[in-house]
Design a protein around this motif. Structure first.
Motif, PDB file in Angstrom:
ATOM      1  N   VAL A 172       4.447 -16.983   8.474  1.00 48.23           N
ATOM      2  CA  VAL A 172       3.049 -16.578   8.610  1.00 48.23           C
ATOM      3  C   VAL A 172       2.127 -17.696   8.136  1.00 48.23           C
ATOM      4  O   VAL A 172       1.143 -18.053   8.803  1.00 48.23           O
ATOM      5  N   ILE A 173       2.454 -18.275   6.981  1.00 51.14           N
ATOM      6  CA  ILE A 173       1.660 -19.382   6.445  1.00 51.14           C
ATOM      7  C   ILE A 173       1.659 -20.549   7.437  1.00 51.14           C
ATOM      8  O   ILE A 173       0.611 -21.151   7.711  1.00 51.14           O
ATOM      9  N   ASP A 174       2.833 -20.858   8.005  1.00 58.15           N
ATOM     10  CA  ASP A 174       2.935 -21.954   8.976  1.00 58.15           C
ATOM     11  C   ASP A 174       2.064 -21.675  10.192  1.00 58.15           C
ATOM     12  O   ASP A 174       1.400 -22.585  10.717  1.00 58.15           O
ATOM     13  N   HIS A 175       2.068 -20.453  10.666  1.00 59.29           N
ATOM     14  CA  HIS A 175       1.267 -20.074  11.839  1.00 59.29           C
ATOM     15  C   HIS A 175      -0.217 -20.307  11.571  1.00 59.29           C
ATOM     16  O   HIS A 175      -0.938 -20.886  12.393  1.00 59.29           O
ATOM     17  N   LEU A 176      -0.694 -19.874  10.393  1.00 63.46           N
ATOM     18  CA  LEU A 176      -2.104 -20.054  10.054  1.00 63.46           C
ATOM     19  C   LEU A 176      -2.451 -21.537   9.920  1.00 63.46           C
ATOM     20  O   LEU A 176      -3.513 -21.991  10.384  1.00 63.46           O
ATOM     21  N   THR A 177      -1.537 -22.295   9.304  1.00 62.18           N
ATOM     22  CA  THR A 177      -1.777 -23.727   9.128  1.00 62.18           C
ATOM     23  C   THR A 177      -1.860 -24.439  10.483  1.00 62.18           C
ATOM     24  O   THR A 177      -2.736 -25.279  10.708  1.00 62.18           O
ATOM     25  N   ALA A 185       3.776  -9.305   0.666  1.00 55.24           N
ATOM     26  CA  ALA A 185       4.885 -10.254   0.779  1.00 55.24           C
ATOM     27  C   ALA A 185       5.053 -10.730   2.212  1.00 55.24           C
ATOM     28  O   ALA A 185       5.428 -11.887   2.448  1.00 55.24           O
ATOM     29  N   GLY A 186       4.780  -9.868   3.167  1.00 54.17           N
ATOM     30  CA  GLY A 186       4.833 -10.280   4.567  1.00 54.17           C
ATOM     31  C   GLY A 186       3.780 -11.327   4.882  1.00 54.17           C
ATOM     32  O   GLY A 186       4.019 -12.265   5.655  1.00 54.17           O
ATOM     33  N   MET A 187       2.598 -11.183   4.276  1.00 54.24           N
ATOM     34  CA  MET A 187       1.524 -12.152   4.498  1.00 54.24           C
ATOM     35  C   MET A 187       1.861 -13.497   3.870  1.00 54.24           C
ATOM     36  O   MET A 187       1.418 -14.548   4.327  1.00 54.24           O
ATOM     37  N   ALA A 188       2.662 -13.464   2.795  1.00 56.59           N
ATOM     38  CA  ALA A 188       3.060 -14.701   2.103  1.00 56.59           C
ATOM     39  C   ALA A 188       4.298 -15.336   2.725  1.00 56.59           C
ATOM     40  O   ALA A 188       4.729 -16.405   2.270  1.00 56.59           O
ATOM     41  N   TYR A 189       4.865 -14.726   3.738  1.00 56.58           N
ATOM     42  CA  TYR A 189       6.113 -15.215   4.332  1.00 56.58           C
ATOM     43  C   TYR A 189       5.874 -16.595   4.968  1.00 56.58           C
ATOM     44  O   TYR A 189       4.841 -16.829   5.608  1.00 56.58           O
ATOM     45  N   ALA A 211      -0.978 -23.612   0.556  1.00 54.14           N
ATOM     46  CA  ALA A 211      -1.137 -24.159   1.909  1.00 54.14           C
ATOM     47  C   ALA A 211      -2.577 -24.591   2.176  1.00 54.14           C
ATOM     48  O   ALA A 211      -2.920 -24.955   3.308  1.00 54.14           O
ATOM     49  N   GLY A 212      -3.426 -24.531   1.140  1.00 62.79           N
ATOM     50  CA  GLY A 212      -4.810 -24.946   1.316  1.00 62.79           C
ATOM     51  C   GLY A 212      -5.681 -23.895   1.976  1.00 62.79           C
ATOM     52  O   GLY A 212      -6.743 -24.224   2.515  1.00 62.79           O
ATOM     53  N   ILE A 213      -5.249 -22.632   1.930  1.00 62.83           N
ATOM     54  CA  ILE A 213      -5.986 -21.551   2.594  1.00 62.83           C
ATOM     55  C   ILE A 213      -6.659 -20.677   1.537  1.00 62.83           C
ATOM     56  O   ILE A 213      -5.998 -20.146   0.634  1.00 62.83           O
ATOM     57  N   ALA A 214      -7.973 -20.536   1.643  1.00 62.33           N
ATOM     58  CA  ALA A 214      -8.737 -19.695   0.717  1.00 62.33           C
ATOM     59  C   ALA A 214      -8.565 -18.227   1.090  1.00 62.33           C
ATOM     60  O   ALA A 214      -8.248 -17.881   2.234  1.00 62.33           O
ATOM     61  N   VAL A 215      -8.801 -17.347   0.106  1.00 64.32           N
ATOM     62  CA  VAL A 215      -8.670 -15.907   0.296  1.00 64.32           C
ATOM     63  C   VAL A 215     -10.045 -15.254   0.115  1.00 64.32           C
ATOM     64  O   VAL A 215     -10.655 -15.363  -0.951  1.00 64.32           O
ATOM     65  N   ILE A 216     -10.514 -14.589   1.164  1.00 62.47           N
ATOM     66  CA  ILE A 216     -11.786 -13.859   1.138  1.00 62.47           C
ATOM     67  C   ILE A 216     -11.479 -12.383   1.354  1.00 62.47           C
ATOM     68  O   ILE A 216     -10.675 -12.030   2.215  1.00 62.47           O
ATOM     69  N   THR A 271       0.784  -8.456   9.871  1.00 62.63           N
ATOM     70  CA  THR A 271       2.185  -8.682   9.509  1.00 62.63           C
ATOM     71  C   THR A 271       3.122  -7.690  10.189  1.00 62.63           C
ATOM     72  O   THR A 271       4.320  -7.946  10.318  1.00 62.63           O
ATOM     73  N   ARG A 272       2.596  -6.562  10.657  1.00 58.02           N
ATOM     74  CA  ARG A 272       3.417  -5.596  11.406  1.00 58.02           C
ATOM     75  C   ARG A 272       3.894  -6.187  12.723  1.00 58.02           C
ATOM     76  O   ARG A 272       4.964  -5.834  13.224  1.00 58.02           O
ATOM     77  N   LEU A 273       3.083  -7.059  13.299  1.00 53.29           N
ATOM     78  CA  LEU A 273       3.347  -7.530  14.652  1.00 53.29           C
ATOM     79  C   LEU A 273       3.903  -8.952  14.695  1.00 53.29           C
ATOM     80  O   LEU A 273       4.160  -9.470  15.776  1.00 53.29           O
ATOM     81  N   HIS A 274       4.069  -9.578  13.531  1.00 55.45           N
ATOM     82  CA  HIS A 274       4.555 -10.955  13.536  1.00 55.45           C
ATOM     83  C   HIS A 274       6.080 -10.943  13.661  1.00 55.45           C
ATOM     84  O   HIS A 274       6.773 -10.454  12.774  1.00 55.45           O
ATOM     85  N   PRO A 275       6.620 -11.477  14.747  1.00 57.36           N
ATOM     86  CA  PRO A 275       8.070 -11.343  15.003  1.00 57.36           C
ATOM     87  C   PRO A 275       8.949 -12.053  13.985  1.00 57.36           C
ATOM     88  O   PRO A 275      10.119 -11.698  13.829  1.00 57.36           O
ATOM     89  N   ALA A 276       8.394 -13.048  13.274  1.00 58.83           N
ATOM     90  CA  ALA A 276       9.221 -13.804  12.327  1.00 58.83           C
ATOM     91  C   ALA A 276       9.301 -13.147  10.958  1.00 58.83           C
ATOM     92  O   ALA A 276      10.125 -13.544  10.125  1.00 58.83           O
ATOM     93  N   VAL A 277       8.468 -12.141  10.703  1.00 60.21           N
ATOM     94  CA  VAL A 277       8.478 -11.484   9.394  1.00 60.21           C
ATOM     95  C   VAL A 277       9.612 -10.470   9.346  1.00 60.21           C
ATOM     96  O   VAL A 277       9.726  -9.627  10.248  1.00 60.21           O
ATOM     97  N   PRO A 278      10.467 -10.517   8.319  1.00 58.39           N
ATOM     98  CA  PRO A 278      11.539  -9.525   8.216  1.00 58.39           C
ATOM     99  C   PRO A 278      10.969  -8.108   8.210  1.00 58.39           C
ATOM    100  O   PRO A 278       9.907  -7.858   7.646  1.00 58.39           O
TER     101      PRO A 278
END
Length: 338
Positions: free
Chosen positions: A182-187, A175-179, A254-259, A160-167
């Motif tokens: 970020v979710i759209d990128h993973l999807t 909260a950055g991971m939930a932005y 978004a249908g993404i599991a958390v491990i 999340t430090r390097l994602h340009p779309a995260v405030p």
């Protein structure tokens, strides 16, 4: 058998119930710490199963606390009780602050590994935080079959430090991971599970801190129930728990599991020459494997100590931690380190 569901700090109507497993202790105090860093100590009562308990009226969520555990100073029997050292609750659901490695955080003197240090560690150690129960995250609508998993392994802070779309103010946080971006990128990548490098509360090792560096990766756990507080954008007095749950809900939606990558074979206390922050002060021989002289840690992990899961109370700690992350924090799976 110990009823481990009572362990930790649990908020009830009118106050909070504290319980600590310390079977060889002779006295246990819980130190409540206020906003001015003043401490108020209260004695716990020992139960036959070695659990110490007290209900304190008026104590609410957000209260910071630590334990002072009394008993023999007897390294030859694996007993290194030193009430001058303020200890983290092994079942703490939130932990605030870090470790000052220049402070008196060892249970022994600088001159000898086997003589007690009477200096108070209070100003140099993290504090436990009382956290109230809240609803778990929203579950996955459909659990993916293992053979269909597309796993994205990542470091939450680095990603999340390097994602340009995260405030900017959310970078490096739950909260950055939930932005949404970020979710759209993973999807868009087709990811069905995110595997996070350690998110349980961790601290840097002394040799890392002495080089003016930090442990970035997180494989040096201090709190097995607490989400790592520095990854919270909203606060560290329990807010990190809410923010972690909100992240899990967003990924699940978004249908993404958390491990989660987890480390249960050693702790951040290192060898007996390392800091006394929690487990060693509660019962050195109770939590750790020791060599035949009972004075030294039997280090089979390469990290200074080895957690002794042959002890029922320690095995309960590991299993209770795993259950907590699944039932309360919404985690879907684990990757076990070493």
């Amino acid at each position: 058998p110990v009823d481990s569901s009572l362990l930790g700090a649990h908020v009830h109507e009118g106050g909070t119930h504290f319980a600590l497993w310390a079977p060889r202790a002779t006295r246990v105090e819980v130190a409540l710490v206020d906003a001015d860093r003043q401490q108020t100590n209260h004695d716990l009562t020992r139960q036959p199963d070695g659990v110490w308990m007290v209900f304190l009226p008026g104590v609410e969520a957000g209260q910071r606390y630590g334990y002072r555990v009394h008993g023999p100073w007897s390294p030859v029997t694996g007993e290194r009780f030193n009430p001058a050292k303020l200890l983290i609750d092994p079942y703490a659901r939130a932990i605030t602050g870090g470790v000052d490695y220049a402070g008196p955080i060892s249970d022994h003197t600088p001159e000898s590994n086997y003589l007690p240090d009477a200096r108070d560690s209070f100003a140099s150690v993290p504090l436990s935080v009382v956290v109230a129960d809240t609803e778990p995250p929203r579950p996955l609508r459909a659990v993916p079959n293992p053979e269909d998993l597309v796993v994205y392994e990542t470091h939450l802070k680095g990603f999340t430090r390097l994602h340009p779309a995260v405030p900017e103010h959310l970078r490096g946080t739950y909260a950055g991971m939930a932005y949404p971006a970020v979710i759209d990128h993973l999807t868009e990548l087709g990811v069905t599970a995110v595997e996070f490098l350690p998110l349980q509360q961790f601290v840097s090792e002394p040799f890392v801190a002495n080089k003016e560096l930090v442990n970035y990766w997180g494989y040096n756990t201090l709190g097995f129930f607490a989400p790592h507080a520095p990854y919270s954008s909203s606060g560290t007095l329990g807010e990190q728990v809410r923010e972690f749950k909100e992240m899990v809900s967003a990924l699940h939606d978004a249908g993404i599991a958390v491990i989660m990558d987890v480390v249960y074979n050693h702790t951040a206390e290192g060898g007996h020459d390392g800091p006394t922050l929690s487990f060693r002060g509660i019962d050195h021989a109770g939590y750790y494997r020791l060599t035949s002289d009972l004075r030294n840690d039997y280090d089979v992990t390469g990290c200074g100590n080895a957690v002794d899961t042959s002890k029922a109370g320690v095995l309960d700690l590991v299993l209770d931690s795993l259950r907590y992350w699944v039932t309360d924090m919404g985690v879907d799976g684990f990757r076990f380190d070493l």
